[in-house]
Scaffold this motif. Structure first.
Motif, mmCIF file in Angstrom:
data_model
loop_
_atom_site.group_PDB
_atom_site.id
_atom_site.type_symbol
_atom_site.label_atom_id
_atom_site.label_comp_id
_atom_site.label_asym_id
_atom_site.label_seq_id
_atom_site.Cartn_x
_atom_site.Cartn_y
_atom_site.Cartn_z
ATOM 1 N N PRO A 128 67.013 76.793 59.332
ATOM 2 C CA PRO A 128 67.156 76.827 57.870
ATOM 3 C C PRO A 128 67.688 75.518 57.296
ATOM 4 C CG PRO A 128 68.479 78.561 58.940
ATOM 5 C CD PRO A 128 67.965 77.686 60.021
ATOM 6 N N TYR A 129 68.247 74.659 58.148
ATOM 7 C CA TYR A 129 68.873 73.428 57.631
ATOM 8 C C TYR A 129 68.067 72.168 57.919
ATOM 9 C CZ TYR A 129 72.657 76.710 57.231
ATOM 10 O OH TYR A 129 73.381 77.815 56.923
ATOM 11 N N GLY A 130 66.991 72.292 58.672
ATOM 12 C CA GLY A 130 66.195 71.104 58.997
ATOM 13 C C GLY A 130 65.515 70.554 57.757
ATOM 14 N N GLY A 131 65.063 69.312 57.866
ATOM 15 C CA GLY A 131 64.358 68.700 56.736
ATOM 16 C C GLY A 131 65.206 68.772 55.480
ATOM 17 N N ARG A 132 64.614 69.271 54.439
ATOM 18 C CA ARG A 132 65.379 69.403 53.200
ATOM 19 C C ARG A 132 65.747 70.866 52.958
ATOM 20 N NH1 ARG A 132 62.320 65.020 52.823
ATOM 21 N NH2 ARG A 132 60.394 66.186 52.660
ATOM 22 N N ARG A 161 72.982 77.569 64.585
ATOM 23 C CA ARG A 161 73.687 76.378 65.075
ATOM 24 C C ARG A 161 72.704 75.522 65.862
ATOM 25 N NH1 ARG A 161 74.117 77.321 70.499
ATOM 26 N NH2 ARG A 161 73.907 79.511 71.066
ATOM 27 N N ALA A 162 73.112 74.300 66.125
ATOM 28 C CA ALA A 162 72.297 73.431 66.983
ATOM 29 C C ALA A 162 72.228 74.061 68.374
ATOM 30 C CB ALA A 162 72.916 72.047 67.050
ATOM 31 N N ASN A 163 71.107 73.940 69.015
ATOM 32 C CA ASN A 163 70.851 74.473 70.375
ATOM 33 C C ASN A 163 70.758 75.991 70.464
ATOM 34 O OD1 ASN A 163 70.563 71.974 71.611
ATOM 35 N ND2 ASN A 163 72.783 71.734 71.787
ATOM 36 N N GLY A 184 60.440 73.726 61.892
ATOM 37 C CA GLY A 184 61.474 72.704 61.775
ATOM 38 C C GLY A 184 60.892 71.364 62.122
ATOM 39 N N GLY A 185 61.764 70.466 62.556
ATOM 40 C CA GLY A 185 61.323 69.110 62.844
ATOM 41 C C GLY A 185 61.326 68.800 64.332
ATOM 42 N N ASP A 186 61.448 67.515 64.624
ATOM 43 C CA ASP A 186 61.354 67.068 66.010
ATOM 44 C C ASP A 186 62.512 67.578 66.867
ATOM 45 O OD1 ASP A 186 59.049 65.710 65.356
ATOM 46 O OD2 ASP A 186 60.160 63.937 64.723
ATOM 47 N N GLY A 187 63.678 67.726 66.244
ATOM 48 C CA GLY A 187 64.829 68.233 66.994
ATOM 49 C C GLY A 187 64.578 69.656 67.475
ATOM 50 N N SER A 190 62.122 69.653 70.291
ATOM 51 C CA SER A 190 62.798 69.211 71.508
ATOM 52 C C SER A 190 63.559 70.384 72.148
ATOM 53 C CB SER A 190 63.736 68.073 71.117
ATOM 54 O OG SER A 190 64.565 67.751 72.161
ATOM 55 N N GLU A 191 64.222 71.187 71.331
ATOM 56 C CA GLU A 191 64.938 72.355 71.883
ATOM 57 C C GLU A 191 63.969 73.299 72.603
ATOM 58 O OE1 GLU A 191 67.760 74.598 69.734
ATOM 59 O OE2 GLU A 191 68.511 72.897 68.583
ATOM 60 N N LEU A 192 62.815 73.518 71.995
ATOM 61 C CA LEU A 192 61.831 74.438 72.596
ATOM 62 C C LEU A 192 61.273 73.864 73.888
ATOM 63 C CD1 LEU A 192 62.000 76.026 69.978
ATOM 64 C CD2 LEU A 192 59.523 76.029 69.857
ATOM 65 N N GLY A 228 60.384 69.560 59.077
ATOM 66 C CA GLY A 228 61.505 68.649 59.296
ATOM 67 C C GLY A 228 61.455 67.504 58.308
ATOM 68 N N SER A 229 62.252 66.478 58.571
ATOM 69 C CA SER A 229 62.225 65.339 57.645
ATOM 70 C C SER A 229 61.147 64.331 58.026
ATOM 71 C CB SER A 229 63.566 64.612 57.602
ATOM 72 O OG SER A 229 64.558 65.312 58.238
ATOM 73 N N THR A 230 60.892 64.177 59.320
ATOM 74 C CA THR A 230 59.891 63.175 59.716
ATOM 75 C C THR A 230 58.680 63.787 60.426
ATOM 76 O OG1 THR A 230 61.219 62.793 61.674
ATOM 77 C CG2 THR A 230 61.468 61.216 59.879
ATOM 78 N N ASP A 231 58.875 64.843 61.183
ATOM 79 C CA ASP A 231 57.767 65.542 61.868
ATOM 80 C C ASP A 231 56.895 64.600 62.698
ATOM 81 O OD1 ASP A 231 58.471 68.054 60.696
ATOM 82 O OD2 ASP A 231 57.466 67.461 58.862
ATOM 83 N N CYS A 232 57.551 63.737 63.464
ATOM 84 C CA CYS A 232 56.792 62.735 64.237
ATOM 85 C C CYS A 232 55.867 63.390 65.258
ATOM 86 C CB CYS A 232 57.740 61.807 64.987
ATOM 87 S SG CYS A 232 58.616 60.733 63.893
HETATM 88 N N1 LIG Z 1 71.422 76.464 62.013
HETATM 89 C C1 LIG Z 1 71.590 75.199 62.387
HETATM 90 N N2 LIG Z 1 72.677 74.495 61.971
HETATM 91 C C2 LIG Z 1 72.836 73.209 62.310
HETATM 92 N N3 LIG Z 1 71.973 72.510 63.096
HETATM 93 C C3 LIG Z 1 70.880 73.176 63.538
HETATM 94 C C4 LIG Z 1 70.631 74.539 63.201
HETATM 95 N N4 LIG Z 1 69.463 74.913 63.761
HETATM 96 C C5 LIG Z 1 69.001 73.843 64.430
HETATM 97 N N5 LIG Z 1 69.830 72.809 64.293
HETATM 98 C C6 LIG Z 1 69.683 71.439 64.820
HETATM 99 O O1 LIG Z 1 69.253 70.603 63.750
HETATM 100 C C7 LIG Z 1 68.578 69.484 64.310
HETATM 101 C C8 LIG Z 1 67.581 68.923 63.343
HETATM 102 O O2 LIG Z 1 66.626 69.927 63.006
HETATM 103 P P1 LIG Z 1 65.073 69.684 62.799
HETATM 104 O O3 LIG Z 1 64.513 68.917 63.889
HETATM 105 O O4 LIG Z 1 64.497 71.033 62.509
HETATM 106 O O5 LIG Z 1 65.011 68.903 61.410
HETATM 107 P P2 LIG Z 1 65.008 67.347 61.067
HETATM 108 O O6 LIG Z 1 65.958 66.617 61.946
HETATM 109 O O7 LIG Z 1 65.223 67.254 59.611
HETATM 110 O O8 LIG Z 1 63.519 66.973 61.369
HETATM 111 P P3 LIG Z 1 62.943 65.653 62.012
HETATM 112 O O9 LIG Z 1 63.498 65.610 63.394
HETATM 113 O O10 LIG Z 1 61.479 65.858 61.983
HETATM 114 O O11 LIG Z 1 63.394 64.541 61.164
HETATM 115 C C9 LIG Z 1 67.947 69.986 65.583
HETATM 116 O O12 LIG Z 1 68.165 69.049 66.614
HETATM 117 C C10 LIG Z 1 68.651 71.312 65.890
HETATM 118 O O13 LIG Z 1 69.279 71.266 67.147
#
Ligand SMILES: Nc1ncnc2c1ncn2[C@@H]1O[C@H](COP(=O)(O)OP(=O)(O)OP(=O)(O)O)[C@@H](O)[C@H]1O
Length: 298
Positions: A128-132, A161-163, A184-187, A190-192, A228-232
């Motif tokens: 829910p917090y990725g990208g914008r 949360r992260a991970n 979401g985005g690249d992060g 990566s988790e998956l 996500g923000s970049t979606d590389c």
């Molecule tokens: N609920 C959450 N709260 C905080 N961090 C989270 C949550 N869920 C996932 N994350 C972490 O947020 C990180 C960034 O998320 P995500 O990749 O979806 O978006 P982004 O960074 O904006 O996209 P991009 O990588 O394309 O720029 C991920 O590495 C993930 O581990």
């Protein structure tokens, strides 16, 4: 369905068309009167790009139809450009409900026989917090109804949360699923990826930290709905970061360029390179997984 029904006269918005279901295409032709001559126009769609077919018109979509309908609607992939896909629908009116029903059955059968097996159940993680912060809106407004329409069951987890996604994959019962999808985005991707690679090894008793460990293939596929923000990763493989395009690729799993990946890994002789073979995708790229390079390629 009787053979003669595989090619018969129906109507689209009152215009008579001749519909034909062949080995790999569904096509319909209609005559267009131009001045004093008739011109026949044929529309043809590959059967493996049919998302679904339902009785009734497009307003009925996934609703159960109580009375038999003499209409049926074919939902299929259409292209705005070579990379951007969208869902197109066309409603046919048959002479009676029995003919309409026979067409629905025949098209359903054909789509189930052609191409790769389609996913039936997916595990979806939304960050829910990725990208914008737009991932939930993207999923619930643009994507969830496409999966529902295609008859794909989903279990959806909004990460807290992260991970969260990675840890869930390491621990959960994954056998009911055909694939794991992140919104979401690249992060998140990566988790998956790392979660699935590690989980597969631990299930098969492979110690991936061992220098000469031979990594085992993973039966689950990965899909990305870009939010996500970049979606590389999405750009690198699809050339576009369009959520609907990705969802349609996930649904129909085209071999040429699906963004749903079948992980199949082999260690190279050097023991350092694992190959992650996608069921599709447009280009190669490499990620680090611990000391190994994990390569994703077509
Ligand atoms: N609920 C959450 N709260 C905080 N961090 C989270 C949550 N869920 C996932 N994350 C972490 O947020 C990180 C960034 O998320 P995500 O990749 O979806 O978006 P982004 O960074 O904006 O996209 P991009 O990588 O394309 O720029 C991920 O590495 C993930 O581990």
């Amino acid at each position: 369905m009787e053979k003669e029904n595989l090619m018969c006269s129906l109507r689209i918005k009152g215009t008579e068309v001749s519909l034909a279901l062949e080995q790999s295409t569904l096509s319909w032709s209609f005559s267009k009167r131009r001045a004093y001559r008739k011109k026949s126009i044929t529309v043809s769609i590959p059967v493996n790009e049919i998302v679904t077919v339902h009785p009734g018109d497009s307003k009925q979509q996934t609703k159960r139809i109580s009375a038999p309908s003499n209409q049926f609607t074919v939902y299929h992939v259409s292209r705005k450009s070579s990379q951007r896909w969208f869902l197109q629908m066309v409603t046919f009116t048959a002479p009676d409900a029995q003919v309409a029903y026979s067409w629905v059955q025949a098209i359903q059968k054909k789509t189930s026989e052609i191409g790769h097996p389609r996913p039936k159940k997916l595990l979806v993680f939304i960050n829910p917090y990725g990208g914008r912060g737009k991932a939930c809106r993207i999923y619930y407004s643009k994507i969830s109804h496409l999966f529902l329409l295609a008859g794909i069951h989903t279990d959806v987890i909004e990460t807290t949360r992260a991970n969260h996604a990675r840890d869930y994959i390491l621990d959960a019962d994954l056998w009911p699923y055909d694939g794991v999808v992140c919104v979401g985005g690249d992060g998140m991707f990566s988790e998956l990826l790392h979660g699935l690679v590690t989980r597969t090894q631990s299930d098969r008793g492979v110690f991936e930290d061992k220098e000469d460990a031979k990594l085992t293939p993973c039966d689950l596929r990965i899909g990305i709905i870009p939010a996500g923000s970049t979606d590389c990763v999405c750009f690198a493989t699809m050339g576009i970061n369009d959520p609907v395009t990705s969802a349609l690729h996930i649904i129909i799993v085209l071999s040429e360029h699906a963004l749903i990946w079948h992980l199949s890994m082999t260690s190279s002789k050097e023991g350092q390179t694992s190959r992650v073979i996608m069921a599709g995708g447009r280009s190669d790229f490499t990620c680090d997984h611990g000391r190994r390079k994990v390569r994703l390629h077509v």
